[in-house]
Enzyme design. Structure first.
Site, PDB file in Angstrom:
ATOM      1  N   LYS A  47       0.840  -1.256   0.022  1.00 18.27           N
ATOM      2  CA  LYS A  47       0.412  -0.603   0.433  1.00 18.27           C
ATOM      3  C   LYS A  47       0.960   1.743  -0.195  1.00 18.27           C
ATOM      4  O   LYS A  47       2.084   1.020   0.564  1.00 18.27           O
ATOM      5  CB  LYS A  47      -0.516  -0.203   1.489  1.00 18.27           C
ATOM      6  CG  LYS A  47      -1.458   0.939   1.266  1.00 18.27           C
ATOM      7  CD  LYS A  47      -2.485   1.223   0.531  1.00 18.27           C
ATOM      8  CE  LYS A  47      -3.648   3.043   0.445  1.00 18.27           C
ATOM      9  NZ  LYS A  47      -4.348   2.647  -0.167  1.00 18.27           N
ATOM     10  N   CYS A 132      -2.048   9.846  -6.972  1.00 17.65           N
ATOM     11  CA  CYS A 132      -3.128   9.508  -6.244  1.00 17.65           C
ATOM     12  C   CYS A 132      -3.785  11.028  -5.955  1.00 17.65           C
ATOM     13  O   CYS A 132      -3.959  11.561  -5.946  1.00 17.65           O
ATOM     14  CB  CYS A 132      -2.320   9.631  -4.632  1.00 17.65           C
ATOM     15  SG  CYS A 132      -4.061   8.896  -3.150  1.00 17.65           S
TER      16      CYS A 132
HETATM   17  C1  LIG Z   1      -8.788   0.704  -3.179  1.00 19.01           C
HETATM   18  C2  LIG Z   1      -8.391   1.149  -4.106  1.00 19.01           C
HETATM   19  C3  LIG Z   1      -7.499   1.684  -3.359  1.00 19.01           C
HETATM   20  C4  LIG Z   1      -5.971   2.173  -4.210  1.00 19.01           C
HETATM   21  N1  LIG Z   1      -4.822   2.765  -3.393  1.00 19.01           N
HETATM   22  C5  LIG Z   1      -3.586   3.044  -4.230  1.00 19.01           C
HETATM   23  C6  LIG Z   1      -2.368   3.744  -3.837  1.00 19.01           C
HETATM   24  O1  LIG Z   1      -2.484   3.168  -2.346  1.00 19.01           O
HETATM   25  N2  LIG Z   1      -1.706   3.535  -4.249  1.00 19.01           N
HETATM   26  C7  LIG Z   1      -1.676   3.467  -5.810  1.00 19.01           C
HETATM   27  O2  LIG Z   1      -0.824   3.919  -6.442  1.00 19.01           O
HETATM   28  N3  LIG Z   1      -2.545   3.016  -6.122  1.00 19.01           N
HETATM   29  C8  LIG Z   1      -4.045   2.676  -5.291  1.00 19.01           C
HETATM   30  N4  LIG Z   1      -4.775   2.492  -6.377  1.00 19.01           N
HETATM   31  C9  LIG Z   1      -4.335   2.933  -7.764  1.00 19.01           C
HETATM   32  C10 LIG Z   1      -4.470   0.778  -8.376  1.00 19.01           C
HETATM   33  O3  LIG Z   1      -3.369   0.608  -7.777  1.00 19.01           O
HETATM   34  C11 LIG Z   1      -4.689   1.244  -9.721  1.00 19.01           C
HETATM   35  O4  LIG Z   1      -4.029   1.703 -10.538  1.00 19.01           O
HETATM   36  C12 LIG Z   1      -6.367   1.476 -10.259  1.00 19.01           C
HETATM   37  O5  LIG Z   1      -7.101   1.089  -9.627  1.00 19.01           O
HETATM   38  C13 LIG Z   1      -6.389   0.385 -11.534  1.00 19.01           C
HETATM   39  O6  LIG Z   1      -6.018  -0.972 -11.823  1.00 19.01           O
HETATM   40  P1  LIG Z   1      -6.642  -1.636 -11.573  1.00 19.01           P
HETATM   41  O7  LIG Z   1      -8.229  -1.186 -13.000  1.00 19.01           O
HETATM   42  O8  LIG Z   1      -7.315  -2.810 -12.009  1.00 19.01           O
HETATM   43  O9  LIG Z   1      -8.285  -1.372 -10.508  1.00 19.01           O
HETATM   44  C14 LIG Z   1      -5.874   2.569  -5.517  1.00 19.01           C
HETATM   45  C15 LIG Z   1      -7.110   1.628  -5.859  1.00 19.01           C
HETATM   46  C16 LIG Z   1      -8.352   1.304  -5.367  1.00 19.01           C
HETATM   47  C17 LIG Z   1      -8.856   0.305  -5.973  1.00 19.01           C
END
Ligand SMILES: Cc1cc2nc3c(=O)[nH]c(=O)nc-3n(C[C@H](O)[C@H](O)[C@H](O)COP(=O)(O)O)c2cc1C
Length: 317
Positions: A47, A132
């Site tokens: 995270k 972020c």
């Molecule tokens: C609940 C949640 C928390 C996330 N927290 C972070 C984070 O702490 N740091 C980060 O770089 N991306 C964070 N993301 C973004 C994801 O790493 C990713 O880039 C984004 O969800 C796209 O991927 P996906 O389509 O597989 O969900 C978060 C996404 C979700 C859904």
């Protein structure tokens, strides 16, 4: 037929599988991190951490719908020391690389976090989250949108950083932004980029309640899942054109099947991350995706990901 090989290398860092978790997806607590350690993923991404513990935004802050997710978590995490302590577990070195995701709330905090992480030998790489979208009050300050500050920041960072360092990027929607960011990144010893983070400022509506579905920021949040895949692919493909060839690309966004992984690699990714689908399905998703990718590659007679990486064809008249 010979075995299909889905090992990969991120700028020299070897991974037994090209599939890993995305930061923020089941990688915050000790239990979640151990589940990732013993899963079939190729690496652990933590995270995004800050200097101090953060409780994050108020609930509800995450919501799933049929073709994606919306979140405004506000970086809840246990602080950098928690993730660094986890990295000292002896099992990690034997098992898989660990990427520490860092998301300082200021430049000073980012320098502090990078310096501290450099002291821990089990941290294989740093993923700097410069994208972020959910820190309330900080939306306008994002470093990645200010080229001069970004250049100065990277200049200072690489004066003392000795770890492989990558940058988690937001989605870009204009070719010229991708070109300009690449021109800056190409000047530094960056190991990799990860693209894309959630697409910021979406809104999902509960039509029955006539209301937003998450509480923070009047319901605005970052969108992930299937719906964002075309934007992830376009960012990967364009960065693949403009970036120095030794900078690896980790694809992230909209992966729910082995074929989605194939598409990310075809556009230029060396590895992929799973966010929303990991949260929906749990760590068994890695086994399923692994099997699906191998069976798709077998059908295509590809023996390794290098056979098709970055080889997307375009249509000419
Ligand atoms: C609940 C949640 C928390 C996330 N927290 C972070 C984070 O702490 N740091 C980060 O770089 N991306 C964070 N993301 C973004 C994801 O790493 C990713 O880039 C984004 O969800 C796209 O991927 P996906 O389509 O597989 O969900 C978060 C996404 C979700 C859904």
């Amino acid at each position: 037929m010979k075995n299909v090989d889905i090992t990969t290398s991120i700028n020299g860092l070897k991974l037994k599988s090209c599939i890993m978790n995305a930061s923020g997806a089941l990688c915050s607590t000790k239990d979640e991190l151990y589940n990732l350690l013993y899963s079939s993923s190729g690496a652990i991404v933590t995270k995004s951490c800050t200097k101090n513990i953060r409780i994050g935004n108020s609930l509800p802050r995450y919501y799933e719908f049929d073709i994606g997710s919306i979140n405004s978590m506000g970086l809840p995490n246990f602080g950098i020391d928690f993730y660094l302590n986890f990295s000292t577990n002896k099992e990690i070195k034997k098992n898989k690389p660990i990427f520490l995701s860092i998301s300082g709330l200021s430049l000073k905090e980012n320098f502090f976090l990078i310096k501290k992480a450099n002291l821990y030998s089990n941290i294989s790489a740093l993923e700097l989250n410069l994208s972020c979208p959910n820190i309330i009050g900080k939306e306008e300050d994002e470093l990645i949108y200010n080229y001069e500050s970004l250049y100065k920041f990277l200049e200072k960072t690489f004066k003392y950083n000795k770890k492989p360092l990558g940058i988690k990027l937001p989605p870009f929607f204009r070719k010229k932004d991708i070109k300009n960011i690449s021109l800056i990144l190409n000047k530094f010893p960056i190991s990799f980029i990860t693209c894309i983070n959630s697409i910021p400022n979406g809104i999902c509506v509960d039509s029955y309640k006539e209301s937003t579905v998450i509480q923070p920021n009047n319901g605005l949040g970052g969108i992930g899942g299937t719906i964002i895949k075309p934007f992830a692919l376009s960012n990967i493909w364009q960065f693949n054109t403009f970036l120095r060839k030794d900078i690896s690309i980790i694809g992230c966004g909209g992966i729910i099947s082995g074929k989605d992984i194939f598409d990310h690699i075809l556009c230029g990714a060396s590895a992929v991350q799973i966010g929303t689908q990991l949260i929906k399905e749990g760590v068994s998703v890695f086994n399923r995706l692994h099997k699906e990718l191998i069976s798709f590659l077998k059908k295509k007679n590809y023996l390794s990901i290098d056979n098709f990486k970055g080889k997307l064809k375009t249509i000419y008249n």
